[in-house]
Design an enzyme around this catalytic site. Sequence first.
Site, mmCIF file in Angstrom:
data_model
loop_
_atom_site.group_PDB
_atom_site.id
_atom_site.type_symbol
_atom_site.label_atom_id
_atom_site.label_comp_id
_atom_site.label_asym_id
_atom_site.label_seq_id
_atom_site.Cartn_x
_atom_site.Cartn_y
_atom_site.Cartn_z
ATOM 1 N N ARG A 83 0.825 -1.217 0.000
ATOM 2 C CA ARG A 83 0.000 0.000 0.000
ATOM 3 C C ARG A 83 0.857 1.264 0.000
ATOM 4 O O ARG A 83 0.363 2.349 -0.255
ATOM 5 C CB ARG A 83 -0.910 0.009 1.239
ATOM 6 C CG ARG A 83 -1.960 -1.090 1.232
ATOM 7 C CD ARG A 83 -2.668 -1.155 2.556
ATOM 8 N NE ARG A 83 -3.458 0.027 2.819
ATOM 9 C CZ ARG A 83 -4.730 0.173 2.487
ATOM 10 N NH1 ARG A 83 -5.359 -0.796 1.858
ATOM 11 N NH2 ARG A 83 -5.388 1.278 2.774
ATOM 12 N N LYS A 105 -0.758 2.128 -3.119
ATOM 13 C CA LYS A 105 -1.611 1.333 -4.001
ATOM 14 C C LYS A 105 -3.003 1.945 -4.094
ATOM 15 O O LYS A 105 -3.588 2.023 -5.149
ATOM 16 C CB LYS A 105 -1.689 -0.102 -3.471
ATOM 17 C CG LYS A 105 -2.560 -1.031 -4.313
ATOM 18 C CD LYS A 105 -1.950 -1.272 -5.664
ATOM 19 C CE LYS A 105 -2.778 -2.200 -6.535
ATOM 20 N NZ LYS A 105 -2.399 -2.039 -7.963
ATOM 21 N N GLU A 150 6.124 5.891 -13.006
ATOM 22 C CA GLU A 150 5.907 5.488 -11.621
ATOM 23 C C GLU A 150 6.865 4.408 -11.145
ATOM 24 O O GLU A 150 7.227 4.418 -9.967
ATOM 25 C CB GLU A 150 4.448 5.115 -11.343
ATOM 26 C CG GLU A 150 3.960 3.836 -11.941
ATOM 27 C CD GLU A 150 2.521 3.509 -11.533
ATOM 28 O OE1 GLU A 150 2.100 3.883 -10.431
ATOM 29 O OE2 GLU A 150 1.834 2.863 -12.330
ATOM 30 N N GLU A 158 -0.984 5.279 -20.714
ATOM 31 C CA GLU A 158 -0.741 4.243 -19.713
ATOM 32 C C GLU A 158 0.733 3.810 -19.729
ATOM 33 O O GLU A 158 1.352 3.618 -18.680
ATOM 34 C CB GLU A 158 -1.688 3.050 -19.970
ATOM 35 C CG GLU A 158 -1.537 1.886 -19.023
ATOM 36 C CD GLU A 158 -1.673 2.243 -17.543
ATOM 37 O OE1 GLU A 158 -2.102 3.343 -17.199
ATOM 38 O OE2 GLU A 158 -1.291 1.388 -16.727
ATOM 39 N N HIS A 201 2.268 20.478 -31.974
ATOM 40 C CA HIS A 201 1.892 21.796 -31.442
ATOM 41 C C HIS A 201 2.704 22.170 -30.206
ATOM 42 O O HIS A 201 2.333 23.098 -29.494
ATOM 43 C CB HIS A 201 0.395 21.831 -31.126
ATOM 44 C CG HIS A 201 -0.459 21.617 -32.341
ATOM 45 N ND1 HIS A 201 -0.613 22.578 -33.311
ATOM 46 C CD2 HIS A 201 -1.166 20.540 -32.754
ATOM 47 C CE1 HIS A 201 -1.403 22.103 -34.274
ATOM 48 N NE2 HIS A 201 -1.739 20.866 -33.953
ATOM 49 N N LYS A 203 3.292 4.176 -16.525
ATOM 50 C CA LYS A 203 4.029 3.034 -15.968
ATOM 51 C C LYS A 203 5.513 3.367 -15.855
ATOM 52 O O LYS A 203 6.148 3.088 -14.838
ATOM 53 C CB LYS A 203 3.862 1.777 -16.847
ATOM 54 C CG LYS A 203 2.532 1.108 -16.803
ATOM 55 C CD LYS A 203 2.263 0.267 -15.582
ATOM 56 C CE LYS A 203 1.499 0.969 -14.510
ATOM 57 N NZ LYS A 203 0.142 1.303 -14.642
ATOM 58 N N TRP A 229 1.900 6.155 6.039
ATOM 59 C CA TRP A 229 2.230 6.941 4.834
ATOM 60 C C TRP A 229 2.006 8.386 5.253
ATOM 61 O O TRP A 229 0.874 8.808 5.465
ATOM 62 C CB TRP A 229 1.296 6.522 3.703
ATOM 63 C CG TRP A 229 1.621 7.078 2.354
ATOM 64 C CD1 TRP A 229 2.508 6.560 1.447
ATOM 65 C CD2 TRP A 229 1.047 8.234 1.740
ATOM 66 N NE1 TRP A 229 2.514 7.333 0.322
ATOM 67 C CE2 TRP A 229 1.626 8.366 0.464
ATOM 68 C CE3 TRP A 229 0.095 9.170 2.131
ATOM 69 C CZ2 TRP A 229 1.291 9.383 -0.416
ATOM 70 C CZ3 TRP A 229 -0.242 10.202 1.250
ATOM 71 C CH2 TRP A 229 0.364 10.292 -0.005
ATOM 72 N N ASN A 270 -5.903 5.256 9.885
ATOM 73 C CA ASN A 270 -5.671 5.551 8.472
ATOM 74 C C ASN A 270 -6.676 6.631 8.080
ATOM 75 O O ASN A 270 -7.862 6.469 8.322
ATOM 76 C CB ASN A 270 -5.901 4.281 7.630
ATOM 77 C CG ASN A 270 -5.846 4.552 6.142
ATOM 78 O OD1 ASN A 270 -5.330 5.581 5.705
ATOM 79 N ND2 ASN A 270 -6.368 3.625 5.356
ATOM 80 N N GLY A 271 -6.198 7.747 7.541
ATOM 81 C CA GLY A 271 -7.116 8.815 7.150
ATOM 82 C C GLY A 271 -6.615 10.152 7.650
ATOM 83 O O GLY A 271 -5.444 10.295 8.005
HETATM 84 O O1 M6R Z 1 -7.773 1.804 -7.252
HETATM 85 P P1 M6R Z 1 -7.900 2.777 -8.388
HETATM 86 O O2 M6R Z 1 -8.028 2.128 -9.703
HETATM 87 O O3 M6R Z 1 -9.015 3.758 -8.157
HETATM 88 O O4 M6R Z 1 -6.555 3.589 -8.373
HETATM 89 C C1 M6R Z 1 -6.371 4.702 -9.196
HETATM 90 C C2 M6R Z 1 -4.925 5.120 -9.259
HETATM 91 O O5 M6R Z 1 -4.480 5.530 -7.996
HETATM 92 C C3 M6R Z 1 -4.030 4.004 -9.774
HETATM 93 O O6 M6R Z 1 -4.434 3.548 -11.026
HETATM 94 C C4 M6R Z 1 -2.562 4.481 -9.854
HETATM 95 O O7 M6R Z 1 -2.440 5.455 -10.848
HETATM 96 C C5 M6R Z 1 -1.650 3.287 -10.117
HETATM 97 N N1 M6R Z 1 -0.481 3.382 -9.313
HETATM 98 C C6 M6R Z 1 -1.228 3.182 -11.534
HETATM 99 O O8 M6R Z 1 -0.351 2.152 -11.768
#
Ligand code: M6R
Length: 606
Positions: free
Chosen positions: A28, A601, A486, A479, A502, A483, A75, A101-102
């Site tokens: 997470r 995550k 990240e 996408e 442009h 990837k 986190w 958490n929150g």
């Molecule tokens: O659980 P979700 O699909 O709502 O998450 C959305 C994004 O946080 C998630 O796709 C994030 O961009 C990933 N790390 C991408 O690999």
Amino acid sequence: MCGIVGIVDKDHPVSPIIHEALQRLEYRGYDSAGIATIYQNAIFMKKDKGKIKEIHEKLDLDKLPGTTGIGHTRWATHGLPSRINAHPHVDCTNKIAVVHNGIIENFLDLREELGKRHTFVSETDTEIIPHLIEEIITKTKCDLRTATKRALQKIRGNYALVIIYVKEPHKLVVARNGSPLVIGIGEKVDYCASDIPALLPFTRKVVLLNDGEMATIQCDEISIETINGAVAVEPKIFDVPWTPEMAQKGGYPHFMLKEIHEQPHALNGTLMIRPEIIDQIAKVLNDSEKVYITAAGTSNHAGLAGKYMLSKLSALRSQAITSSEFQESTVNLIDDGTTILAISQSGETADTLNAVKFAKSNGARIVSITNVMGSTISRLSDLTLYTQAGPEIGVAATKTFIVQLASLALISLQLADIIGKLNGSEIEQFREELLQTPRIIEKTIKKQESLIRDIAYEHANKQNFLFLGRGISTATAMEGSLKLKEVAYIHSEAYPAGESKHGAIALIEPGFPVVFVTPPDETHEKIIGNIMEMKAREATIMSIADEQDYEIQKLSDKTIGIPQTPTPFSPITYVIPLQLFAYYAATKRGYDPDKPRNLAKSVTVL
Ligand code: M6R
């Protein structure tokens, strides 16, 4: 985001199990961790900044005594990652410990007031909770459950909480408002955690708390009630279909690689989804005056591809809006003729939930696509399609992306059928072709993985990349770019290829890597023009193209060939090389692709 665990066991020490469950929450994203247990009328606690492995080597997390305990991976939001800010947090008497958490929104006011009588040691918002509970217990001599309830009525914000109290040593009090929390039922032992994978080796029987509910958990008894009011809620036990093995690496060095390889299986499962739910969703879309697709990150890219599929196959007008911008973009536009198609792997992303709540409060119908049963999004939705990817542990979404795409393809085809946009045999043919996609992915991985690895290794030292596509391939390019950013921490941008001239083209100099996503669809001719523009400026061209596309091969420095894929479904197969490319670039650069820095995550804050 933060992970939480709580265990109350009749006979056995809990710290080794809490330690194991925390490791299962590592994906997470976190920067510090800790465990607290109750033993002989005292709280025992170990916590620190850093990875669980390092903390364990230093402190031995398995050696806390006691059969009741809580654990946390933090986190950072309020206060730097540090030992002091790590959870659990305790009250002044060291008798109450809390993991959270929150975000507590009114913590500054509460802290100022409590600060007159209590000593705060951390910078966190969480620390107000044990002090508030301590104060209520001291004043009213009530039990932990009552004190927690009263404390929560003073707190505003998002939370999943677990609290222990030395005077009630065989009890966990938990509460949820906007952050995920599940309760696990065992034999003479009960659990709670932020998500199901943390509990899979211990139990697959779970109870899902709703927002605004709290529970008192004792080994053989769970009672649930609402936080505001005295309403008792009957616990509903739900059997989780996932196995513990599904959340293991299964011989792969990383979850990300395992999950890339699992895609044919995940896709097969999703293509077999009950046709009734697809039909119900298609009918709702057909009955809507306006359709908005909303999601974040990778799911947002699936949503963007979905917009193209819905328009191409079933002539449905929809708009895809990233969920963090949803409310601002649709002020005054949502009404009871609107349907929101919300996509979220976890079903817990705060931005997406916020968009959904906003739309719902304005009368919209909510249809969702998620991978997690019982997740918050499913509970806010009128209809939910559950993708069948199994648990996704790598922070980078891979298999859940392609099952979201497959779900959108199925919905588009069903809608085309309902409105008669395609005839019976055309639909049958598309369905047949869609069923071939798992096999195409299998072949692509088998045939191309080592070439992709070599190309990734060769280019892993580059500082910048451009990803270009046209039409539906814009989503695939976006996408691929996400990837790479990240997991490999390489700056990259994705553009619709036609738009690159442009502005982005100004970046190009000899050797600048540009990745083109070029399936043989109606955009093919135009994208060749865009490749030529980049070539003229001596960019290094890498293309993902049909394996028989010799024209693209000739124009490109490197080409990854994909077996023939029906064009509206090309993102499902064309994204595979991009996922592998990012994975191998990350490992070549020495990064752990499963735990990218600063990322979580499931992002449960706005
Ligand atoms: O659980 P979700 O699909 O709502 O998450 C959305 C994004 O946080 C998630 O796709 C994030 O961009 C990933 N790390 C991408 O690999």
